[in-house]
Design an enzyme around this catalytic site. Structure first.
Site, PDB file in Angstrom:
ATOM      1  N   ASP A 181       0.999  -1.123   0.051  1.00  8.38           N
ATOM      2  CA  ASP A 181       0.183   0.004   0.147  1.00  8.38           C
ATOM      3  C   ASP A 181       1.026   1.057   0.029  1.00  8.38           C
ATOM      4  O   ASP A 181       2.059   1.109   0.020  1.00  8.38           O
ATOM      5  CB  ASP A 181      -1.054  -0.002   1.012  1.00  8.38           C
ATOM      6  N   HIS A 254      -2.921   3.340  -4.536  1.00  5.32           N
ATOM      7  CA  HIS A 254      -2.136   2.949  -3.330  1.00  5.32           C
ATOM      8  C   HIS A 254      -0.686   2.370  -3.622  1.00  5.32           C
ATOM      9  O   HIS A 254      -0.469   1.035  -3.133  1.00  5.32           O
ATOM     10  CB  HIS A 254      -3.159   1.552  -2.714  1.00  5.32           C
ATOM     11  N   GLU A 317      -9.499   2.965  -5.291  1.00  4.29           N
ATOM     12  CA  GLU A 317      -9.090   4.249  -4.993  1.00  4.29           C
ATOM     13  C   GLU A 317      -8.141   4.641  -5.962  1.00  4.29           C
ATOM     14  O   GLU A 317      -7.080   4.965  -5.171  1.00  4.29           O
ATOM     15  CB  GLU A 317      -8.885   4.320  -3.428  1.00  4.29           C
ATOM     16  N   TYR A 408     -16.303  -4.306   7.830  1.00  7.83           N
ATOM     17  CA  TYR A 408     -15.108  -3.407   8.141  1.00  7.83           C
ATOM     18  C   TYR A 408     -14.886  -3.278   9.631  1.00  7.83           C
ATOM     19  O   TYR A 408     -15.603  -2.665  10.288  1.00  7.83           O
ATOM     20  CB  TYR A 408     -15.319  -1.909   7.499  1.00  7.83           C
ATOM     21  N   ASP A 410     -12.275  -2.224  11.048  1.00  8.94           N
ATOM     22  CA  ASP A 410     -11.726  -1.017  11.428  1.00  8.94           C
ATOM     23  C   ASP A 410     -12.666  -0.193  11.993  1.00  8.94           C
ATOM     24  O   ASP A 410     -12.231   0.798  12.430  1.00  8.94           O
ATOM     25  CB  ASP A 410     -10.605  -0.357  10.549  1.00  8.94           C
ATOM     26  N   THR A 459      -5.282  -1.321   8.954  1.00 11.23           N
ATOM     27  CA  THR A 459      -4.555  -1.034  10.039  1.00 11.23           C
ATOM     28  C   THR A 459      -4.233   0.561  10.306  1.00 11.23           C
ATOM     29  O   THR A 459      -3.018   0.597  10.939  1.00 11.23           O
ATOM     30  CB  THR A 459      -3.767  -2.083  10.437  1.00 11.23           C
TER      31      THR A 459
HETATM   32  C1  ACM Z   1     -11.013  -0.147   0.207  1.00 17.02           C
HETATM   33  O1  ACM Z   1     -11.276  -0.398   1.549  1.00 17.02           O
HETATM   34  N1  ACM Z   1     -10.226   0.903  -0.173  1.00 17.02           N
HETATM   35  C2  ACM Z   1     -10.997  -1.513  -0.403  1.00 17.02           C
END
Ligand code: ACM
Ligand code: ZN
Length: 751
Positions: A181, A254, A317, A408, A410, A459
């Site tokens: 990333d 990314h 993205e 998700y 997170d 993370t």
């Molecule tokens: C992502 O959460 N950008 C796949």
């Protein structure tokens, strides 16, 4: 014992009546029978059909958790195995009578059977037993995944192994290893050593939430990577637990860490370091041939290390700002008749799809790979909701559902204000439990394209293994129910099973799981005169203490919560606002949970939505807007109502004819998360809810997120009409999508 018959009857009543076991994910069939097998301190298995990794696994698990000696023998062993043909994929059954008979279809299902049997062991050292029972089981979905981002924060081989070991125990079979990333490249590539020499290290890391202003950075060098030898070791470790590792090499976006090492593969060829800030960056891989070859070279080495059928190439993205201005990208478009940059993204992914297909593998990518058309063999991982997955399935492409709303991890998991910092969002365990990878609106003929589901652990705000475990568990076990069970038991039954076995198991394994499931549940509900806070401690296992103080100077008033407690908050009048601080303390909470509630004149007022909030961010319904709790930054999903339309209307009922002195409404502005403060907000007042008049004197606050009315008017109803832009502007994160509008506390001052 004087009455052995009574004891037998008691056992019969308590055990036979149970329709469920402690096994999680819950098996399709569990039937308890009278009696039990006493194990003492030993369990023997007929090892004829057991491969060595399975024997090792059994031995270690039994020893570490129970101190039970695992003995391998032949036909006289207690646990016997039989291989079945012609049974559903990964089917197994366990018959516990005078001995234990396990029937299985695959090595994996033998592993699953063992982990189920393991959870049925009762008792203590030297006195273990297994209740006689019959278990029959098979998974619902074939892709049961957990993901881990090791770029934003790095996790060691030992930590990754612990993560895999735990997921395997809960019958997950896919580990999505997010290896690259912007903030770090984590896999050794022999042909391009700078990827790890340079790309694996950053000089700084943003502190606090990235929306915190001003931003500050810790200036420590941070990084790490896995050598190819380490990766082989982890792949083998996972294989021994019937977990497939799907590696992810992010492209074209990314990719700042890769481009820090090899800037020649970007559009601008500008040298830039590995960023210490989170987000989405404009610099991405150029679509020129050299960049495509560079990535295909990398994939060559990845394919040798990872035998998985699927290889993840990211695809999410990727802003098109650089491609629009890049001569080389524009030339690729001209030469290939590509009409725009979205189709160029599709072309880019297609080059990888063809390459992987040629090598006998399959490409999977985030749902943005739908942009400009899906390439022939690509599978889609749907993260921006279910829609991408639905589109792909209808085009007869395979899909893994991983929507932000349910998957998700997170996101915040409780409304406890003491939750440690998270990226945003709100995904409590009950929501995860409700997850169904097959959306209701997908016609049955396409259901077979839904491979399953997966939770993602990004993370940015998870720097340690302790925090990772805290965010992942027990939500991951709830997800395993959603992905494994043909018919999910009720949430309450899941909770009982979790409490009966898994709390102890996770403690024994030294897993720092969240106790949010056992927090007293609190709920704000509207009343005629304002609202009421209910606090309910169903479990009654912990000593929760509720303290509150009114205003700034009074001392705390305390009480210990019984099974139900409540506190009234009445509306104030005119422009009076009163601050109340409520603090919940318990040994379960590391820090006291402190919530500031403001009593104001609009508290608990009824609101009628003309535009409904998105189900993903509907929180506590309309009360969210008038509950005295102000949404803050960093934003938490449950403090705000989120709308995914660009026009929003709702009406607040003051319940009687009133003199209105002023009003204000709060919006969130976090464009990185696609949340935009609106361009316009108007207020209308009515006596009857039919004929509306528009006051003058509306004032847009300097911060652009607060509007105020400074004029007295008579009426009973106040209508808010909000207009946001229809699309996120080009060059911004999420360009082209409808922006979110997040609204919180509404104040209306009236008498
Ligand atoms: C992502 O959460 N950008 C796949
Ligand atoms: Zn370019």
């Amino acid at each position: 014992m004087k009455h052995p018959f009574l004891l037998a009857l008691l056992l019969l009543l308590t055990k036979v009546g149970l329709s469920q076991s402690v096994i999680l994910p819950a098996p399709g069939v569990y039937k308890a029978m009278v009696g039990e097998i006493n194990l003492g301190n030993e369990l023997s298995f007929d090892s004829t059909l057991l491969v060595k990794p399975l024997r090792n696994y059994m031995q270690t698990q039994l020893k570490e958790m129970y101190g039970i000696n695992c003995v391998f023998g032949g036909k006289n062993a207690l646990v016997q195995f039989q291989k079945l043909n012609n049974a559903p994929t990964d089917f197994y059954s366990i018959n516990i009578g005078d001995n234990v008979k396990i029937r299985f279809t695959s090595e994996a299902s033998c592993f699953y059977a063992f982990n189920s049997l393991f959870q049925l062991i009762n008792g203590e050292k030297e006195h273990y037993s297994i209740q006689r029972a019959f278990v029959q089981d098979a998974p619902k979905f074939q892709w049961r995944g957990l993901h881990l981002d090791v770029s934003r924060h790095f996790f060691t081989v030992e930590q990754v192994k612990k993560y895999i070991d735990l997921m395997a125990f809960y019958k997950f079979n896919t580990f999505h290893w997010h290896l690259t990333d912007d903030q770090g490249w984590r896999i050794e590539i022999k042909k391009y050593p700078k990827l790890t020499e340079i790309g694996a290290w950053r000089d700084s890391t943003v502190e606090n939430h990235y929306t915190t202003s001003p931003r500050t950075y810790s200036k420590n060098k941070y990084g790490g990577f896995y050598t190819q030898e380490q990766i082989k070791d982890v792949v083998k470790y996972a294989q021994d637990r019937y977990v497939t590792i799907v590696p992810e090499i992010e492209m074209p976006g990314h990719s700042r860490a890769a481009l820090a090492a090899y800037p020649q593969f970007s559009c601008t060829i500008e040298e830039q370091g590995v960023p210490g800030l989170w987000g989405v960056f404009d610099d991405i891989f150029c679509s020129k041939e050299e960049s495509i070859h560079f990535l295909q070279d990398i994939l060559d080495e990845v394919l040798v290390l990872f035998p998985s059928q699927y290889i993840h190439v990211g695809g999410d993205e990727a802003p098109k700002a650089r491609w629009t201005k890049c001569k080389k990208c524009q030339a690729v478009m001209r030469e290939n008749g590509i009409p725009d940059e979205h189709h160029l993204q599709s072309y880019f992914i297609q080059q990888m799809d063809k390459y992987l297909t040629k090598k006998g593998r399959k490409l999977i990518g985030w749902d943005e790979i739908l942009e400009g058309g899906l390439s022939d063999n690509a599978a889609v991982m749907s993260w921006r909701g279910f829609e991408g997955g639905i589109d792909a399935a209808k085009q007869q492409h395979f899909v893994v559902m991983s929507p932000g709303s349910h998957c998700y991890f997170d996101h915040y998991q409780s409304t406890n204000p003491a939750e440690p910092i998270a990226i945003g969002g709100y995904t409590p365990i009950e929501k995860v439990y409700d997850f169904n990878p097959i959306p209701e609106k997908l016609p049955a003929s396409y259901h077979a394209y839904i491979l399953g589901g997966q939770a993602n652990l990004w993370t940015e705000y998870i720097p340690t293994m302790e925090k990772l475990e805290y965010m992942a568990y027990p939500r991951a076990i709830a997800l395993s129910q959603a992905l494994w069970c043909q018919e999910k038991p009720k949430f309450e039954e899941f909770k009982q099973a979790f409490q009966a076995f898994h709390v102890g198991y996770l403690k024994q394994r030294n897993v720092n799981f969240s106790r949010a499931l056992f927090y007293p549940s609190s709920k704000l509900v509207p009343t005629k005169t304002g609202m009421k806070l209910y606090v309910k401690d169903e479990d009654q296992t912990q000593d929760f203490q509720l303290n509150y103080k009114i205003g700034d100077n009074t001392s705390f008033i305390s009480k210990t919560i019984g099974d139900l407690d409540s506190m009234d908050f009445d509306r104030t009048v005119g422009s009076t606002v009163e601050k109340i601080t409520v603090v919940l303390t318990s040994p379960l909470l590391k820090d006291p949970a402190k919530q500031v509630i403001y009593r104001h004149p609009a508290l608990g007022l009824p609101i009628t939505f003309i535009t409904k909030p998105s189900p993903q961010y509907s929180s506590n319904g309309s009360l969210t807007l008038v509950d005295g709790v102000y949404g803050k930054l960093p934003w938490k999903g449950y403090e705000w109502l989120g709308f995914d339309t660009s026009t929003i209307e709702f009406i607040v009922d003051l319940t009687q004819k009133s003199t209105i002195e002023g009003a204000s409404i709060h919006f969130l502005d976090d464009t990185n998360s696609w949340i935009y403060a609106p361009e316009n907000c108007e207020i209308f007042v009515s006596k009857n809810g039919k004929k509306w008049s528009k006051p003058t004197g509306l004032r847009l606050d300097k911060s652009a997120v607060k509007f105020q009315l400074n004029q007295k008017m008579n009426g009973r109803f106040v209508k808010f009409q909000i207009k946001n832009r229809t699309k996120i502007p080009v060059g911004s994160n999420g360009e082209g999508n409808t922006p979110w509008t997040f609204i919180d506390e509404i104040n209306i001052y009236f008498k």
